[in-house]
Write a protein that holds these residues in place. Sequence first.
Motif, mmCIF file in Angstrom:
data_model
loop_
_atom_site.group_PDB
_atom_site.id
_atom_site.type_symbol
_atom_site.label_atom_id
_atom_site.label_comp_id
_atom_site.label_asym_id
_atom_site.label_seq_id
_atom_site.Cartn_x
_atom_site.Cartn_y
_atom_site.Cartn_z
ATOM 1 N N MET A 15 0.841 -1.202 0.000
ATOM 2 C CA MET A 15 0.000 0.000 0.000
ATOM 3 C C MET A 15 0.878 1.254 0.000
ATOM 4 O O MET A 15 0.591 2.212 -0.714
ATOM 5 N N LYS A 16 1.929 1.253 0.799
ATOM 6 C CA LYS A 16 2.842 2.399 0.818
ATOM 7 C C LYS A 16 3.476 2.596 -0.553
ATOM 8 O O LYS A 16 3.557 3.722 -1.046
ATOM 9 N N GLU A 18 2.328 1.787 -3.424
ATOM 10 C CA GLU A 18 1.327 2.233 -4.383
ATOM 11 C C GLU A 18 0.907 3.685 -4.176
ATOM 12 O O GLU A 18 0.814 4.455 -5.119
ATOM 13 N N PHE A 19 0.644 4.051 -2.918
ATOM 14 C CA PHE A 19 0.045 5.359 -2.658
ATOM 15 C C PHE A 19 1.020 6.441 -2.197
ATOM 16 O O PHE A 19 0.715 7.620 -2.316
ATOM 17 N N ILE A 20 2.178 6.040 -1.670
ATOM 18 C CA ILE A 20 3.155 7.025 -1.201
ATOM 19 C C ILE A 20 4.380 7.053 -2.111
ATOM 20 O O ILE A 20 4.931 8.105 -2.387
ATOM 21 N N ARG A 28 8.506 8.995 -0.313
ATOM 22 C CA ARG A 28 8.490 7.896 0.665
ATOM 23 C C ARG A 28 9.458 8.176 1.811
ATOM 24 O O ARG A 28 9.139 7.948 2.981
#
Length: 109
Positions: A15-16, A18-20, A28
């Motif tokens: 998730m990190k 993908e979204f960050i 990041r």
Amino acid sequence: MATKGKPMTYSLSEMKDEFIGKTGTKKRDAYEHELSMEVLSYMIKKVRQERNLTQEQLGQLVGVQKAQISKLESSANSATIGTILKVFKALKAEISFHVKIENRKLQFG
């Protein structure tokens, strides 16, 4: 559209990514730094409260004003390492830092 069967799941790391952004990207790195500072701020406040100290009392032990302790507990971003070390020393709490260089881990504290 819903699919039958097992729902898709993602790890926190995925998730990190993908979204960050992927590890090592500017976004990041900024996120990870901010998260680390939030955890540090939380730990300072938690230990202070466990020691039954007010922000003013801790400030006196460290040699800073209450406002600086309040600011540190809300965000450690502006604190120097020296100040952080003084705070944990005043709290009689052990702190250690880990630095990883390639496959070697260095420790401080």
